[in-house]
Scaffold this motif. Sequence first.
Motif, mmCIF file in Angstrom:
data_model
loop_
_atom_site.group_PDB
_atom_site.id
_atom_site.type_symbol
_atom_site.label_atom_id
_atom_site.label_comp_id
_atom_site.label_asym_id
_atom_site.label_seq_id
_atom_site.Cartn_x
_atom_site.Cartn_y
_atom_site.Cartn_z
ATOM 1 N N ARG A 1 45.938 28.048 33.387
ATOM 2 C CA ARG A 1 45.231 28.746 32.303
ATOM 3 C C ARG A 1 43.730 28.763 32.507
ATOM 4 O O ARG A 1 43.039 29.628 31.963
ATOM 5 N N LYS A 2 43.217 27.843 33.300
ATOM 6 C CA LYS A 2 41.778 27.830 33.572
ATOM 7 C C LYS A 2 41.340 29.117 34.258
ATOM 8 O O LYS A 2 40.205 29.550 34.101
ATOM 9 N N ASP A 3 42.239 29.736 35.017
ATOM 10 C CA ASP A 3 41.916 30.971 35.729
ATOM 11 C C ASP A 3 42.124 32.226 34.884
ATOM 12 O O ASP A 3 41.724 33.318 35.289
ATOM 13 N N ILE A 4 42.777 32.074 33.735
ATOM 14 C CA ILE A 4 43.017 33.232 32.860
ATOM 15 C C ILE A 4 42.706 32.837 31.409
ATOM 16 O O ILE A 4 43.572 32.873 30.538
ATOM 17 N N PRO A 5 41.443 32.482 31.126
ATOM 18 C CA PRO A 5 41.092 31.925 29.812
ATOM 19 C C PRO A 5 41.274 32.875 28.633
ATOM 20 O O PRO A 5 41.377 32.409 27.487
ATOM 21 N N ASP A 6 41.322 34.175 28.871
ATOM 22 C CA ASP A 6 41.449 35.126 27.767
ATOM 23 C C ASP A 6 42.894 35.374 27.338
ATOM 24 O O ASP A 6 43.147 36.114 26.385
ATOM 25 N N ALA B 1 46.389 37.239 36.128
ATOM 26 C CA ALA B 1 45.103 37.284 36.833
ATOM 27 C C ALA B 1 44.884 38.651 37.464
ATOM 28 O O ALA B 1 43.771 39.188 37.447
ATOM 29 N N ARG B 2 45.927 39.236 38.014
ATOM 30 C CA ARG B 2 45.808 40.581 38.600
ATOM 31 C C ARG B 2 45.556 41.623 37.514
ATOM 32 O O ARG B 2 44.816 42.591 37.734
ATOM 33 N N THR B 3 46.147 41.427 36.350
ATOM 34 C CA THR B 3 45.914 42.330 35.225
ATOM 35 C C THR B 3 44.453 42.250 34.788
ATOM 36 O O THR B 3 43.814 43.279 34.535
ATOM 37 N N ASP B 4 43.914 41.028 34.738
ATOM 38 C CA ASP B 4 42.488 40.862 34.410
ATOM 39 C C ASP B 4 41.613 41.594 35.421
ATOM 40 O O ASP B 4 40.626 42.244 35.051
ATOM 41 N N GLN B 5 41.963 41.508 36.700
ATOM 42 C CA GLN B 5 41.184 42.186 37.734
ATOM 43 C C GLN B 5 41.229 43.700 37.556
ATOM 44 O O GLN B 5 40.205 44.382 37.700
ATOM 45 N N ALA B 6 42.397 44.234 37.219
ATOM 46 C CA ALA B 6 42.528 45.674 36.982
ATOM 47 C C ALA B 6 41.629 46.100 35.826
ATOM 48 O O ALA B 6 40.992 47.157 35.869
ATOM 49 N N TYR B 7 41.566 45.268 34.797
ATOM 50 C CA TYR B 7 40.707 45.562 33.658
ATOM 51 C C TYR B 7 39.231 45.524 34.050
ATOM 52 O O TYR B 7 38.461 46.429 33.715
ATOM 53 N N GLN B 8 38.855 44.502 34.801
ATOM 54 C CA GLN B 8 37.470 44.391 35.264
ATOM 55 C C GLN B 8 37.081 45.577 36.137
ATOM 56 O O GLN B 8 35.962 46.074 36.050
ATOM 57 N N ASP B 9 37.997 46.038 36.954
ATOM 58 C CA ASP B 9 37.727 47.186 37.834
ATOM 59 C C ASP B 9 37.458 48.459 37.047
ATOM 60 O O ASP B 9 36.797 49.375 37.541
#
Length: 115
Positions: free
Chosen positions: A28-33, A105-113
């Motif tokens: 969870r530390k890598d996906i805090p949201d 984590a990959r979903t977060d990256q897609a959002y950031q992109d």
Amino acid sequence: MTELRQQACEACSADAPKVTAEQKAQLRKDIPDWEIVELDGEEQLRREFKFRNFVQAQEFTNKVADLAEAENHHPAILLEWGKTTVRWWTHKIGGLHKNDFVMAARTDQAYQDMQ
């Protein structure tokens, strides 16, 4: 160690172990949201993503669907005007596996992109 979003998903069978409480805390530390919720007796990762309009939310939904299809690991996705809610869990084991954290984590990256 490799970033969570860059780790490979593992093949998962019905007898695969769920993540332990200690593993959950570490991952969870890598996906805090993301929050861990329980639905129908199964722990799931859930996050709501906000957008300016329906078209952007739909574009993001499609990106998450493509990520899911590439790994043959499929979330629940709710598309609404200006937001998309994603829930990851492993259906075969009825709860959370490391793969769910990788995909979050990959979903977060897609959002950031998209930002």
